[in-house]
Design a protein around this motif. Structure first.
Motif, PDB file in Angstrom:
ATOM      1  N   ALA A  39      -4.531  -1.751  -0.514  1.00 29.30           N
ATOM      2  CA  ALA A  39      -3.443  -2.454   0.173  1.00 29.30           C
ATOM      3  C   ALA A  39      -2.626  -3.222  -0.860  1.00 29.30           C
ATOM      4  O   ALA A  39      -3.183  -3.834  -1.782  1.00 29.30           O
ATOM      5  CB  ALA A  39      -3.998  -3.406   1.223  1.00 29.30           C
ATOM      6  N   VAL A  40      -1.314  -3.155  -0.725  1.00 29.58           N
ATOM      7  CA  VAL A  40      -0.406  -3.917  -1.597  1.00 29.58           C
ATOM      8  C   VAL A  40       0.635  -4.588  -0.711  1.00 29.58           C
ATOM      9  O   VAL A  40       0.857  -4.166   0.429  1.00 29.58           O
ATOM     10  CB  VAL A  40       0.278  -3.004  -2.640  1.00 29.58           C
ATOM     11  N   ILE A  59       1.955  -3.672   2.865  1.00 28.25           N
ATOM     12  CA  ILE A  59       2.104  -4.787   3.799  1.00 28.25           C
ATOM     13  C   ILE A  59       3.507  -5.374   3.629  1.00 28.25           C
ATOM     14  O   ILE A  59       3.916  -5.724   2.515  1.00 28.25           O
ATOM     15  CB  ILE A  59       1.041  -5.864   3.528  1.00 28.25           C
ATOM     16  N   ILE A  60       4.251  -5.457   4.730  1.00 28.28           N
ATOM     17  CA  ILE A  60       5.619  -6.001   4.680  1.00 28.28           C
ATOM     18  C   ILE A  60       5.681  -7.220   5.594  1.00 28.28           C
ATOM     19  O   ILE A  60       5.834  -7.095   6.816  1.00 28.28           O
ATOM     20  CB  ILE A  60       6.657  -4.947   5.108  1.00 28.28           C
ATOM     21  N   PRO A  61       5.550  -8.420   5.041  1.00 18.37           N
ATOM     22  CA  PRO A  61       5.601  -9.639   5.856  1.00 18.37           C
ATOM     23  C   PRO A  61       6.998  -9.868   6.443  1.00 18.37           C
ATOM     24  O   PRO A  61       7.990  -9.259   6.014  1.00 18.37           O
ATOM     25  CB  PRO A  61       5.224 -10.745   4.864  1.00 18.37           C
ATOM     26  N   GLU A 114      -1.346 -13.311  12.207  1.00 16.58           N
ATOM     27  CA  GLU A 114      -0.380 -13.749  11.206  1.00 16.58           C
ATOM     28  C   GLU A 114      -0.629 -13.049   9.880  1.00 16.58           C
ATOM     29  O   GLU A 114      -1.757 -13.007   9.379  1.00 16.58           O
ATOM     30  CB  GLU A 114      -0.491 -15.268  11.010  1.00 16.58           C
ATOM     31  N   LEU A 115       0.429 -12.457   9.329  1.00 16.67           N
ATOM     32  CA  LEU A 115       0.338 -11.851   8.002  1.00 16.67           C
ATOM     33  C   LEU A 115       0.448 -12.964   6.962  1.00 16.67           C
ATOM     34  O   LEU A 115       1.495 -13.593   6.818  1.00 16.67           O
ATOM     35  CB  LEU A 115       1.459 -10.829   7.795  1.00 16.67           C
ATOM     36  N   THR A 116      -0.636 -13.207   6.252  1.00 14.69           N
ATOM     37  CA  THR A 116      -0.649 -14.272   5.253  1.00 14.69           C
ATOM     38  C   THR A 116      -0.791 -13.677   3.866  1.00 14.69           C
ATOM     39  O   THR A 116      -0.932 -12.458   3.692  1.00 14.69           O
ATOM     40  CB  THR A 116      -1.821 -15.233   5.518  1.00 14.69           C
ATOM     41  N   ALA A 117      -0.801 -14.542   2.886  1.00 15.20           N
ATOM     42  CA  ALA A 117      -0.983 -14.089   1.502  1.00 15.20           C
ATOM     43  C   ALA A 117      -2.370 -13.500   1.294  1.00 15.20           C
ATOM     44  O   ALA A 117      -2.599 -12.746   0.334  1.00 15.20           O
ATOM     45  CB  ALA A 117      -0.750 -15.257   0.545  1.00 15.20           C
TER      46      ALA A 117
END
Length: 506
Positions: A39-40, A59-61, A114-117
């Motif tokens: 995953a990047v 992953i596109i936040p 939630e997409l987090t760091a």
């Protein structure tokens, strides 16, 4: 150690397919079969795509989709050109929801939450742990398979090794579709895996060069990654195990002895019986018949019994042959019955009334029923030794052949039957040492109470018959001329004869 998008949806429940994606959990078709490497995360500043090698999940936040704006479709096309397996948006990202299926060339997934760091780290840790577990289990399985091969073990041991080391249920099917080995039945059907995964086959399958097939399943969703990783190793091991089983299969006289042991239930538990059947090349779940024949030649038997299935001689003595017949496939009960009728009809047509006899068991569904079927055939054969039994070909299943004796047979070991005989016949059994009075009683009852017909049947004078009937009445304690007592006496006399036959055979 390939992990696919379909696997990822099962391993990480927070990831789901978007409405415009055809990715199915554990699916093997279309986009679901794409391999996942790592995953990047996309960058908020140009260049938005990080270094890529192919197979990544991007992953596109929300902050990136805001920054990219109207260029989002172009970003997705570039990701597709660089072999990105899929993109993940936040489930509440409005821009991701506006994407039209035709505007993307890449599967779109959503992250419920939630997409987090840390999302990238969470997914990569999951992938790393999964690959580590696969490597560990694969290495251990290969070690155990090598040990099994070195000890010349067969397919039964292979199934035990696979189940013990991986927890995966193994089924091996021969080229004719017969199960050579299969997992134990699930104790609780409510606990069994259910195929509710959008049409995904709950099995992972490999065909072998011989035409046989190896199946892992039915599988729980979390087992698919492991099953697909191990299936090729297991298939190679199965080829060797089947070859060893074939080489160890009894042949010649040893095969007949092994078949005879199967008929006498001297092979131990149900699992041992299945193993014994497999060692003979028999399908443990097939439909079997046990046939006893007297004074019949081998070619005669083969010609007569071939409509029932494949013949497997099981030895014999004193002019009697025992044969195990395995039906082909899984024929319905009606078909089996019609085949038996045809076999008997041909036998009666081709042989004289005083010629060789043929005694057939009822169909035995599975190897565990073979020993019981052998006893049924022995019982029919014992009936054929009686002068009054006219059928040279008889089946335990046929009411026309064995009549009420089939019902009495089920009670042969019960104390209730012995008590019934004792009460109905009184001291007749113990006083009638030569069996003359019992034969007289049976002839009288089978003649419908006619003394004329009974005396003619026995070849004695009517006065002699009348004397014997009076003597019988004294012993049984009832008037044998009373039609109300005939049923009781007839059942008792037939049951007594059955027990005598069993005692003589024993």
């Amino acid at each position: 150690m390939d992990i696919t998008l379909g696997n990822l949806l099962v391993l990480e429940p927070a990831i789901v397919a978007a409405g415009n994606s055809d990715v199915v959990p554990n699916g093997t078709r279309g986009c679901a079969s794409r391999t996942v490497s790592w995953a990047v995360t996309a960058r908020t500043t140009a260049p938005h795509l990080p270094p890529l090698r192919g197979g990544e999940v991007l992953i596109i936040p929300i902050r990136v989709t805001r920054e990219v704006g109207q260029e989002l479709p172009a970003l997705l096309r570039e990701a597709a050109l660089r072999d990105v397996s899929a993109v993940i948006f936040a489930a509440d990202d409005p821009r991701a929801g506006e994407l039209h299926p035709k505007s993307t060339e890449i599967p779109v997934l959503q992250w419920n939450g939630e997409l987090t760091a840390d999302t990238e780290t969470v997914i990569n840790r999951l992938l790393t742990e999964c690959r580590g577990n696969l490597y560990r289990l694969g290495t251990e399985l290969e070690r155990q398979l090598a040990d099994a091969s070195a000890s010349h073990s067969g397919i039964e041991t292979l199934a035990q090794v696979v189940s013990h080391s991986s927890g995966l249920p193994l089924t091996v099917v021969d080229p004719l579709g017969r199960r050579l080995i299969s997992p134990a039945e699930t104790a609780n059907d409510a606990d069994a895996p259910v195929n509710d995964r959008g049409g995904v086959d709950p099995f992972v399958t490999r065909a072998l060069p011989s035409g046989a097939e190896v199946k892992l399943g039915p599988l729980w969703p979390v087992q698919f990654v492991l099953a697909r990783f191990l299936i090729d190793r297991i298939a190679v091991a199965a080829i060797g195990a089947l070859q060893r089983d074939d080489a160890a299969r009894p042949r010649g006289s040893r095969r007949g002895e092994a078949t005879a042991r199967l008929l006498t239930a001297n092979t131990g538990s149900a699992r041992d019986q299945r193993a014994a059947a497999l060692a003979l090349g028999l399908d443990p779940d097939a439909v079997f018949f046990v046939v006893l024949s007297r004074e019949a030649g081998e070619s005669d038997l083969t010609r007569a019994l071939s409509p029932l299935g494949t013949l497997h001689p099981a030895g014999g003595t004193n002019g009697q042959r025992t044969t195990l017949v395995a039906a082909q496939g899984r024929p319905p009960a009606e078909s089996l019955s019609s085949r038996v009728v045809e076999v008997k009809r041909r036998w009666e047509k081709d042989h004289n009334p005083d010629g060789p006899s043929l005694a057939l068991s009822a169909p035995a569904f599975g190897v565990a029923r073979i020993a019981a079927a052998a006893k049924e055939a022995e019982f029919v054969a014992s009936l054929q030794t009686q002068a009054q039994f006219a059928r040279r070909a008889a089946s335990f299943e046929s009411l026309e052949d064995v009549g009420a004796m089939r019902l009495l047979y089920q009670l042969r070991d019960s104390n209730e039957l012995r008590q019934f005989i004792a009460e109905a016949l009184g001291p007749l059994e113990t006083r009638d040492h030569r069996g003359t009075l019992r034969a007289t009683l049976r002839a009288f009852l089978e003649s419908g109470g006619s003394q004329v017909a009974a005396s003619h049947k026995l070849g004695i004078h009517r006065n002699t018959l009348a004397y014997r009937l009076r003597r019988i009445g004294e012993l049984v304690g009832r008037d044998v001329g009373d039609p109300g007592s005939w049923l009781t006496l007839h059942v008792a006399i037939r049951a007594s004869e059955m027990l005598d036959l069993a005692a003589n055979d024993g």
